[in-house]
Write a protein that holds these residues in place. Structure first.
Motif, PDB file in Angstrom:
ATOM      1  N   GLU A  33       0.828  -1.212   0.000  1.00 17.24           N
ATOM      2  CA  GLU A  33       0.000   0.000   0.000  1.00 17.24           C
ATOM      3  C   GLU A  33       0.858   1.257   0.000  1.00 17.24           C
ATOM      4  OE1 GLU A  33      -3.101   0.296  -0.462  1.00 17.24           O
ATOM      5  OE2 GLU A  33      -3.892  -1.716  -0.142  1.00 17.24           O
ATOM      6  N   HIS A  80      -2.982  -8.362  -5.962  1.00 16.85           N
ATOM      7  CA  HIS A  80      -4.083  -7.945  -6.836  1.00 16.85           C
ATOM      8  C   HIS A  80      -4.687  -6.605  -6.416  1.00 16.85           C
ATOM      9  CE1 HIS A  80      -7.809  -7.926  -9.105  1.00 16.85           C
ATOM     10  NE2 HIS A  80      -8.447  -7.766  -7.958  1.00 16.85           N
ATOM     11  N   GLU A  81      -4.944  -6.402  -5.124  1.00 17.72           N
ATOM     12  CA  GLU A  81      -5.641  -5.194  -4.674  1.00 17.72           C
ATOM     13  C   GLU A  81      -4.852  -3.935  -5.011  1.00 17.72           C
ATOM     14  OE1 GLU A  81      -5.125  -7.851  -2.869  1.00 17.72           O
ATOM     15  OE2 GLU A  81      -7.130  -8.662  -2.467  1.00 17.72           O
ATOM     16  N   ARG A  82      -3.555  -3.949  -4.777  1.00 16.12           N
ATOM     17  CA  ARG A  82      -2.738  -2.770  -5.085  1.00 16.12           C
ATOM     18  C   ARG A  82      -2.591  -2.587  -6.593  1.00 16.12           C
ATOM     19  NH1 ARG A  82      -2.893  -5.809  -0.982  1.00 16.12           N
ATOM     20  NH2 ARG A  82      -0.993  -6.938  -1.578  1.00 16.12           N
ATOM     21  N   ARG A 116      -5.588  -0.853  -7.831  1.00 12.44           N
ATOM     22  CA  ARG A 116      -5.528   0.597  -7.583  1.00 12.44           C
ATOM     23  C   ARG A 116      -4.711   1.284  -8.671  1.00 12.44           C
ATOM     24  NH1 ARG A 116      -3.080   2.250  -2.134  1.00 12.44           N
ATOM     25  NH2 ARG A 116      -3.615   4.304  -2.980  1.00 12.44           N
TER      26      ARG A 116
END
Length: 589
Positions: free
Chosen positions: A131, A157-159, A162
């Motif tokens: 993050e 995946h989440e970053r 973004r």
């Protein structure tokens, strides 16, 4: 350090491999060494496993998403998009970063000002596309742009989502495990040989090798599109960097059909008169002698490059790898040597603090060691975990506080037969609320936990090791290739060099014998012992590095000892003589 006696254990010899190696023309001694490092299940693939020719390398075509990735990169180059390189902070990541940057700048003609480098800080950011690293990129990087990760990204995946939502295309290159749910779908491509859908036959290559293969695929596509001439230079000139990262990342050399050939070619480049300034600088500041070998990479160059990312930002290591001026390279190398010295000091302090706790767990019969060091340095905990494995012959997890949060982070190392990533996956499935992040591969891993989950993790890690390691006798050990049936000699040493390069799972041959200590004296900083040994019909010079590390000499002159040793060649004043390099010795009986 160890509370249990070190055992010298003979390796089992795979009979089918032994026969096949003899049929291939290897000597009885060479065949015995080969058969001690492979299983009979490997016999059909034996010629490929022993191949050191670049013509035997696996081409990039079989990597998952390689066509998508190379097409996307060629398109970005044509459009003049900024290219962001994001890599891990270890030697594998730094080497991969340098390979990508060299390839884009020197081989593909991308202007250097168009290439932007990012490496997460081990303490402030942690491993992967985190993050905080993502925040930094979003705040300062040009967009739209192409991002290429090296040695990381498969679990982020989440970053990556973004970044995608803010105009960045992301290509992941990695060699670490992929989550059960699959590769990050927010990425344009995930080039990783260990994906479940991968057709690439060698899952043991390092992250830098994956990055190099991607560059090879990009070169080929540029040629196909007419953007490069067919005579454009191949990327074999970068294999010295690939060799460094491969050796330093301790990937499997025995069951890989690529790694030994990569290292052999890389060493040839490093030892050439026109070698890069970085190799001459590291050779000078580390006071090497003789040719650069796989051992030089694993025990000297690799730790120096790694040290930068352990204690500070790893971009300094990339600067050294890419430096084109020898004087400047020496200056940069001196800085990293100082970092490595600081790393050794921190490591020594951490081990002194934590050994009593580790010894308590061993005395209690634990199958795995888990320690928490409130003053520990996350950049050094991996080395400390490895030292615990060496000392106690058990999987080890070394936890310390994560800077800037109330979480704790650990590095894990293991013994043969215990797969770290599989163990972490099992524990994370049982206690998902405790886990912030985790990852790794067979031999090593990392995890970030909520501090409240430490006790549960400790119990689960030990229970998993107890269940899995039923055939493993806990305790420190030195693996041996048995007794030599010939008198040790330089000729035998040269016979064994045919099997180089040696490394993880393809270790340097170690033999055992009984002998008497004729002379004994401390050398160097006082922790190393120089000996003259009477073994069988001969007398042999021997050196035992780190023998008196705890301030106590473990043997005395006149004693009869059981010894595990390697054959080595010692050159002094242009004269080369056989020397035994002692791995372990103990008084007989």
């Amino acid at each position: 350090m160890a509370v249990e006696a070190v055992r010298i254990v003979d390796r089992p010899v795979a009979p089918a491999i032994l026969r096949a190696a003899l049929e291939l023309g290897y000597t009885p001694l060479q065949a015995r060494i080969i058969a001690g490092r492979l299983s009979d299940a490997d016999v059909a693939n034996l010629p490929a496993l022993l191949n050191l020719q670049l013509s035997g390398l696996t081409p990039p075509d079989l990597l998952p998403d390689i066509d998508i990735a190379s097409e996307c990169i060629v398109s970005a180059i044509k459009q003049g998009l900024p290219i962001l390189l994001i890599s891990d902070f270890d030697c594998d990541g730094a080497s991969a970063h340098a390979v990508l940057k060299f390839a884009f700048r020197d081989y593909f003609g991308v202007p250097e000002q168009q290439i932007h480098s990012y490496i997460g800080h081990r303490l402030r950011d942690g491993y992967g596309v985190t993050e905080t690293l993502t925040d930094r990129i979003l705040a300062e990087a040009p967009s739209p742009a192409l991002i290429i990760t090296a040695d990381q990204g498969s679990t982020d995946h989440e970053r990556i989502a973004r970044l995608r939502d803010r105009g960045f295309m992301v290509i992941v290159t990695d060699h670490h495990g992929v989550p059960v749910c699959g590769p990050p779908s927010a990425a344009v491509a995930c080039v990783n040989p260990v994906r479940e859908d991968s057709a690439f036959p060698d899952p043991y290559i390092a992250g830098v090798h994956v990055a190099w293969l991607l560059c090879c695929a990009v070169r080929q596509r540029l040629i196909q599109n007419g953007d490069l001439p067919a005579s454009a230079p191949k990327l074999g000139g970068l294999l010295d960097l690939v060799a460094l990262g491969t050796m330093a990342d301790c990937v499997d050399l025995a069951r890989s059909t690529n790694n030994k050939a990569i290292i052999a070619r890389g060493l040839a480049i490093m030892n050439a008169p026109d070698a890069r300034p970085v190799w001459r600088a590291l050779y000078q500041v580390s006071r090497c002698s003789g040719p650069v070998t796989a051992a030089t990479l694993g025990f000297t160059f690799g730790p120096i490059i790694n040290s930068r990312g352990r204690l500070d930002c790893a971009l300094g290591a990339v600067d050294l790898l890419m430096c084109d001026d020898e004087e400047e390279a020496i200056r940069l190398a001196d800085i990293l040597v100082a970092h490595n010295g600081e790393r050794k000091r921190v490591q020594s302090q951490m081990l002194r603090r934590i050994l009593p706790l580790a010894e308590q767990q061993v005395a209690a019969g634990c199958a795995a060691i888990t320690v928490f060091d409130p003053e520990g340095h996350p950049g050094v905990q991996g080395i400390c975990a490895a030292r615990l494995v060496e000392a106690y012959g058990r999987p080890a997890a070394y936890f310390s506080p994560k800077q800037g949060s109330d979480h704790i982070t650990a590095s894990l190392r293991t013994v043969p037969g215990f797969h770290i990533r599989n163990a972490l996956a099992e524990i994370a499935e049982s206690y998902p609320d405790d886990f912030i992040a985790w990852g790794g591969h067979a031999g090593a891993g990392g995890v970030t936990l909520k501090q409240a989950g430490l006790e549960r993790f400790t119990a689960a890690f030990n229970a998993t090791a107890t269940r899995v390691l039923t055939a493993w006798t806990p305790g420190p050990r030195v693996l041996s290739d048995g007794e030599l049936d010939q008198i040790p000699s330089l000729e035998l040493f040269n016979e064994l060099t045919v099997l180089e390069p040696f490394g993880r799972q393809w270790e340097t041959p170690v033999f055992r014998a009984e002998g008497r200590i004729l002379t004994l004296r401390p050398v160097g900083d006082g922790t190393h012992l120089k000996m003259l040994l009477d073994i069988g019909p001969g007398r042999f010079d021997a050196i035992w590095f780190g023998a008196a590390r705890d301030g106590v000499c473990p043997v005395a002159m006149g004693q009869i000892i059981q010894i595990a040793f390697e054959l080595d060649a010692n050159t002094f004043r242009d004269e080369t003589r056989l020397q035994l390099r002692v791995r372990h010795a103990a008084v007989s009986g």
